[in-house]
Design a protein around this motif. Structure first.
Motif, PDB file in Angstrom:
ATOM      1  N   SER A   1     -12.926   6.945  -5.901  1.00 14.17           N
ATOM      2  CA  SER A   1     -12.504   5.688  -5.289  1.00 14.17           C
ATOM      3  C   SER A   1     -12.867   4.524  -6.202  1.00 14.17           C
ATOM      4  O   SER A   1     -13.943   4.516  -6.821  1.00 14.17           O
ATOM      5  CB  SER A   1     -13.168   5.519  -3.919  1.00 14.17           C
ATOM      6  OG  SER A   1     -12.711   4.336  -3.283  1.00 14.17           O
TER       7      SER A   1
ATOM      8  N   TYR B   1     -12.595   0.066  -6.406  1.00 16.69           N
ATOM      9  CA  TYR B   1     -12.240  -1.224  -5.817  1.00 16.69           C
ATOM     10  C   TYR B   1     -12.569  -2.330  -6.803  1.00 16.69           C
ATOM     11  O   TYR B   1     -13.676  -2.392  -7.355  1.00 16.69           O
ATOM     12  CB  TYR B   1     -12.998  -1.463  -4.513  1.00 16.69           C
ATOM     13  CG  TYR B   1     -12.870  -2.875  -3.981  1.00 16.69           C
ATOM     14  CD1 TYR B   1     -11.625  -3.381  -3.621  1.00 16.69           C
ATOM     15  CD2 TYR B   1     -13.982  -3.706  -3.861  1.00 16.69           C
ATOM     16  CE1 TYR B   1     -11.499  -4.674  -3.135  1.00 16.69           C
ATOM     17  CE2 TYR B   1     -13.858  -4.995  -3.374  1.00 16.69           C
ATOM     18  CZ  TYR B   1     -12.616  -5.480  -3.016  1.00 16.69           C
ATOM     19  OH  TYR B   1     -12.483  -6.768  -2.552  1.00 16.69           O
TER      20      TYR B   1
ATOM     21  N   ASP C   1       0.846  -1.188   0.000  1.00 19.43           N
ATOM     22  CA  ASP C   1       0.000   0.000   0.000  1.00 19.43           C
ATOM     23  C   ASP C   1       0.881   1.237   0.000  1.00 19.43           C
ATOM     24  O   ASP C   1       1.986   1.238   0.559  1.00 19.43           O
ATOM     25  CB  ASP C   1      -0.953   0.014   1.201  1.00 19.43           C
ATOM     26  CG  ASP C   1      -0.252  -0.152   2.529  1.00 19.43           C
ATOM     27  OD1 ASP C   1       0.389   0.812   2.983  1.00 19.43           O
ATOM     28  OD2 ASP C   1      -0.341  -1.245   3.115  1.00 19.43           O
TER      29      ASP C   1
ATOM     30  N   THR D   1      -3.276   3.882  -2.712  1.00 21.57           N
ATOM     31  CA  THR D   1      -3.501   2.656  -3.478  1.00 21.57           C
ATOM     32  C   THR D   1      -3.004   1.469  -2.663  1.00 21.57           C
ATOM     33  O   THR D   1      -2.049   1.576  -1.887  1.00 21.57           O
ATOM     34  CB  THR D   1      -2.771   2.695  -4.847  1.00 21.57           C
ATOM     35  OG1 THR D   1      -3.114   1.525  -5.598  1.00 21.57           O
ATOM     36  CG2 THR D   1      -1.268   2.766  -4.677  1.00 21.57           C
ATOM     37  N   SER D   2      -3.689   0.336  -2.821  1.00 19.99           N
ATOM     38  CA  SER D   2      -3.246  -0.909  -2.184  1.00 19.99           C
ATOM     39  C   SER D   2      -3.607  -2.066  -3.098  1.00 19.99           C
ATOM     40  O   SER D   2      -4.622  -2.019  -3.800  1.00 19.99           O
ATOM     41  CB  SER D   2      -3.900  -1.099  -0.812  1.00 19.99           C
ATOM     42  OG  SER D   2      -5.278  -1.382  -0.939  1.00 19.99           O
ATOM     43  N   SER D   3      -2.779  -3.090  -3.072  1.00 18.68           N
ATOM     44  CA  SER D   3      -3.022  -4.276  -3.900  1.00 18.68           C
ATOM     45  C   SER D   3      -2.628  -5.527  -3.143  1.00 18.68           C
ATOM     46  O   SER D   3      -1.696  -5.516  -2.325  1.00 18.68           O
ATOM     47  CB  SER D   3      -2.225  -4.199  -5.210  1.00 18.68           C
ATOM     48  OG  SER D   3      -2.749  -3.214  -6.066  1.00 18.68           O
TER      49      SER D   3
ATOM     50  N   HIS E   1      -7.736  -4.788  -5.506  1.00 15.70           N
ATOM     51  CA  HIS E   1      -7.022  -3.522  -5.679  1.00 15.70           C
ATOM     52  C   HIS E   1      -7.900  -2.364  -5.237  1.00 15.70           C
ATOM     53  O   HIS E   1      -9.092  -2.300  -5.569  1.00 15.70           O
ATOM     54  CB  HIS E   1      -6.646  -3.363  -7.162  1.00 15.70           C
ATOM     55  CG  HIS E   1      -5.983  -2.058  -7.491  1.00 15.70           C
ATOM     56  ND1 HIS E   1      -4.725  -1.734  -7.046  1.00 15.70           N
ATOM     57  CD2 HIS E   1      -6.410  -0.999  -8.215  1.00 15.70           C
ATOM     58  CE1 HIS E   1      -4.414  -0.526  -7.490  1.00 15.70           C
ATOM     59  NE2 HIS E   1      -5.412  -0.058  -8.194  1.00 15.70           N
ATOM     60  N   ASN E   2      -7.316  -1.451  -4.470  1.00 19.66           N
ATOM     61  CA  ASN E   2      -7.949  -0.197  -4.083  1.00 19.66           C
ATOM     62  C   ASN E   2      -7.188   0.968  -4.699  1.00 19.66           C
ATOM     63  O   ASN E   2      -5.948   0.968  -4.725  1.00 19.66           O
ATOM     64  CB  ASN E   2      -7.906  -0.003  -2.551  1.00 19.66           C
ATOM     65  CG  ASN E   2      -8.996  -0.754  -1.832  1.00 19.66           C
ATOM     66  OD1 ASN E   2     -10.169  -0.546  -2.084  1.00 19.66           O
ATOM     67  ND2 ASN E   2      -8.596  -1.636  -0.924  1.00 19.66           N
ATOM     68  N   PHE E   3      -7.922   1.941  -5.145  1.00 23.15           N
ATOM     69  CA  PHE E   3      -7.298   3.192  -5.581  1.00 23.15           C
ATOM     70  C   PHE E   3      -8.252   4.331  -5.262  1.00 23.15           C
ATOM     71  O   PHE E   3      -9.442   4.275  -5.590  1.00 23.15           O
ATOM     72  CB  PHE E   3      -7.011   3.187  -7.086  1.00 23.15           C
ATOM     73  CG  PHE E   3      -6.479   4.514  -7.576  1.00 23.15           C
ATOM     74  CD1 PHE E   3      -5.158   4.876  -7.340  1.00 23.15           C
ATOM     75  CD2 PHE E   3      -7.305   5.402  -8.247  1.00 23.15           C
ATOM     76  CE1 PHE E   3      -4.673   6.103  -7.776  1.00 23.15           C
ATOM     77  CE2 PHE E   3      -6.827   6.627  -8.689  1.00 23.15           C
ATOM     78  CZ  PHE E   3      -5.506   6.983  -8.454  1.00 23.15           C
TER      79      PHE E   3
END
Length: 776
Positions: free
Chosen positions: A373, A375, A304, A325-327, A348-350
């Protein structure tokens, strides 16, 4: 004295009296910003006590405050983790203040913060970052969501997962905001930690009741997170290395005193555990020798990144840009002589948000933000079977996505010391692809199936909201927060209009005690569906439309709160009624079409009620908390469990949490946490139907959640050493033990189909970890 002189005397005397009264009654504004000394970063929700009349005022989420005074004033500003600062004002004109509070690191001094019994809003808790990092950690990584479970009414559901279940609500009824942008999932690194990095956070406010009108589209809890800004005066660097992950952050000025940046990143190195095995199997002979016994390779990569740019245009104006961001990438590859089975997921989040805020006068503060956002998640399965007669190859995947775009503008207006107002508007747009399924089946050289379901199912919705919120103090010992939120939601040709009234009431019983009560009505237009894919959670977000109505949640709460010289405490009761809940059907009679709306029940009702107790000692060398929750939570669906009520999965009757920290000597601290709670409800299946061309595979059962896992209990400890190096760097070493006495708590239960016996599965035993950090 003749009449003329007497008339002149009385005229002058009267004029002076009126002037004196006017001077005494003359009021003026005191306003400004509260910031951290050394970085000039604003402090959200710091508080100020006017010692002349004992009134309390708070900064907003950008550190701005405004108050009125009728004469000289002595003001005490404070915030958790900072030394209080006292300012005396003698002038009787509008006064702009820039207050700088000094944060202390290693000093053993009293940490002052606003007492719970003085807050108007029932259910709001400002979460100190110092509390998060001081608790024993799982896998050596501080975690925000897991640390919140020491509070009453909150659990993380199942061991190993980073979710919140608040007062009988579902995981999808929580609103997680990062600088006004919603985060749709928090589970990270297989639930070892949440995706929210504590090292990048400036402030956390948790609401589990008494929701202010400024928040919408949620019904269980709100976690309002403001990301940290970089110092505008000097650069700082931090590095944290743990057992399974590492992180670093950097921040500082771009233009000194004006523009700053902050970047924080974390990553796991779980795959290093498998590295020796992968090197070993570079040798074909080694690979073939082990192949007969089967080879299992687990891969986990998670990271992240947080980044924030902040610009102080003037003393009264600021802009920011925040990116997160996180993956997660996870797979399990099982290979033997007969073939291979590879399954896993990635999600994935952004999100990105930008905002501008300015105080236009001593009374008016205006903020505007734009947020986006996204997801996405994909679960996959890839099976290869080989034998002498035929080769088979089967692949399947499930993909879902939700995106969000919003514009929001909010004003803070201070009418007087008795009336403070917030009002604003918000427009948002959603796009959801809830379930795209792909199946591929090949036998020998012939493709028997290559099908995609649900590709055309894209759902969009728009939401327009307006809110008005008043904080009113009619008497010195009484305050009320009352608000109304109006929302219009449109999707798939269906329009909904909803009104959400909110009210919180507080009455002081002397200086050390208070009683509070609140009522809130919340409507939520998004719904989270949870299912399991080989033990891993599959999250699917859907929108309200002509098939699914908005969730509706009423909550009543009341409590008594108090403080003594060393202990803060409170007891609170709540009752929550929920309508239009959604859940997957378990009948299995629908043919898979890829349209998730065809496979859910949407008429669910829920009821939750309970009693919570919380006590905290936060002074002295020995500090600690105790929380206890007694609660009930039930669900009813017309086509689940034959329409009969059943316990919610995370209906824990009793939950007891204890935390403790002991300052052994300067720089050394021993912390512990203990959790005891009733066993989780679960459904014991009576049989299994394998499925056919018409019906999906499904379990057969006679009742929902009619059984309980054994009582859960666990003790964690952590030893922390902090010191300052010869070069002036702050360093720390943490040794943590999760589940000290290796209690094998059951997380799952199923019936073995061959033996017919109940099998309990435990995830984690004892886990020792160590981490090292340095700031320079």
């Amino acid at each position: 004295m003749n009449s003329l002189n007497r008339l002149a005397f009385f005229s002058i005397f009267s004029s002076l009296l009126v002037l004196g009264v006017g001077l005494k009654a003359q009021s003026y504004n005191v306003y400004g910003y509260v910031k951290y000394e050394g970085s000039s970063e604003s402090i959200p929700y710091a508080y100020c006590i006017n010692l002349n009349d004992q009134r309390i005022f708070y900064t907003n989420n950008e550190g701005f405050f405004s108050m009125k005074s009728d004469g000289p004033a002595t003001l005490v500003f404070s915030f958790v983790g900072c030394r209080p600062d006292t300012i005396s004002i003698q002038g009787l004109t509008d006064t702009l203040l820039m207050v700088y509070l000094h944060p202390h690191e290693l000093d053993e001094v009293l940490i002052t913060r606003e007492k719970l019994h003085k807050q108007t809003i029932l259910g709001k808790i400002n979460v100190p970052l110092s509390k998060i990092v001081s608790l024993p950690t799982f896998a050596g990584v501080p975690d925000i969501l897991k640390s919140l479970t020491y509070l009453p009414g909150i659990t993380n559901g199942k061991e190993g997962f980073s979710r919140l279940y608040v007062r009988g609500g579902t995981a999808g009824q929580n609103l997680f905001l990062i600088d006004d942008a919603p985060l749709f999932t928090t589970n990270h690194a297989l639930g070892l930690v949440s995706s929210i990095n504590p090292g990048a956070i400036g402030n956390i406010d948790l609401y589990k009741g008494g929701f202010p009108a400024r928040y919408g589209n949620c019904s269980s809890s709100i976690l309002d997170i403001r990301m940290k800004e970089g110092s505008r005066l000097e650069h700082d660097y931090k590095v944290e290395v743990g057992t399974l992950s590492a992180g670093a952050s950097i921040g500082g000025p771009i233009a000194e005193g004006k523009t700053s940046y902050m970047v924080a990143a974390r990553a796991t190195y779980f795959d290093l555990i498998n590295l020796p095995k992968r090197i070993k199997y570079l040798d074909e002979l080694e690979y073939q020798a082990d192949l007969q016994n089967g080879i299992s390779m687990v891969s986990l990569n998670a990271f992240d990144i947080n980044a924030k740019l902040s610009h102080q245009r003037s003393a009264s104006s600021k802009q920011y840009l925040n990116v997160f961001t996180s993956s997660d990438f996870y797979s399990v590859d099982n290979t033997d002589w007969s073939g291979a089975d590879n399954s896993g997921f990635n999600h994935h989040n952004f999100l990105v948000s930008a905002g501008s805020m300015k105080n236009y006068s001593a009374k008016l503060f205006l903020s505007t933000s734009v947020a986006y956002s996204l997801y996405t998640n994909t679960f996959f399965n890839d099976i290869i079977r080989k034998d002498d007669e035929k080769d088979e190859h089967y692949k399947s995947s499930d993909y879902s996505k939700i995106s969000y775009l919003s514009v929001k503008s909010m004003a803070d207006y201070n009418f007087s010391n008795k009336i403070h107002c917030k009002f604003g508007i918000e427009g948002s747009a959603y796009s959801s692809k809830p379930n795209i399924q792909r199946e591929f089946f090949k036998q020998a050289s012939e493709i028997l199936r290559d099908t995609t379901y649900g590709q055309g199912f894209v759902y969009r919705g728009t939401n327009l909201s307006a809110f008005l919120e008043l904080e009113y103090q009619p008497f010195h010992n009484t305050s009320i927060n009352v608000g109304l939120r109006t929302s219009g939601f449109a999707s798939e040709g269906t329009n909904y209009f909803r009104l959400d009234p909110r009210i919180s009431y507080k009455a002081m019983l002397g200086n050390n005690y208070s009683v509070k009560a609140s009522y809130t009505l919340n409507h939520q237009f998004t719904h989270l569906l949870l299912s399991n894919f080989r033990g891993n959670p599959m999250e699917v977000w859907i929108l309200s439309n002509n098939k699914v109505q908005p969730q509706e949640v009423h909550q009543l709460a009341a409590g008594f709160f108090g403080t003594s010289p060393h202990i803060d405490y409170g007891i609170e009761g709540f009752y929550k009624k929920m309508y239009k809940l959604v859940e997957y059907r378990f009948s299995g009679i629908e043919q898979s079409t890829g349209n998730v709306y065809d496979r859910i029940s949407s008429d669910g009702q829920g009821e939750a009620y309970g009693l919570e107790f919380f006590g905290e000692k936060n002074t002295g060398k020995v500090k600690g908390t105790i929380s206890y929750t007694l609660s009930w939570s039930n669900r009813t669906f017309s086509d689940i469990n034959q329409g009969e009520p059943f316990p919610f999965t995370y209906d824990y009757r009793h939950v007891l949490s204890l935390t403790n920290s002991i300052a052994i000597q300067k720089g050394w601290e021993l912390a512990s946490s203990f959790r005891l709670m009733s066993g989780q409800a679960f459904t014991l299946t009576d049989g299994y139907f394998a499925g056919n061309d018409i019906s999906e595979p499904h379990n057969l059962y006679s009742s929902m959640n009619g059984y309980r896992l054994p009582t859960y209990h666990r003790l964690d400890v952590m030893l922390t050493h902090e010191w300052e190096s010869e070069k002036g760097n702050l360093e720390h070493l943490r040794f943590s033990i999760y589940n000290v006495y290796n209690q094998r708590n059951a997380s799952f239960a199923h019936v073995n189909r061959s033996s017919g016996k109940l099998v309990l599965t435990s995830i984690f035993g004892i886990i020792p970890t160590i981490s090292y950090g340095i700031s320079f």
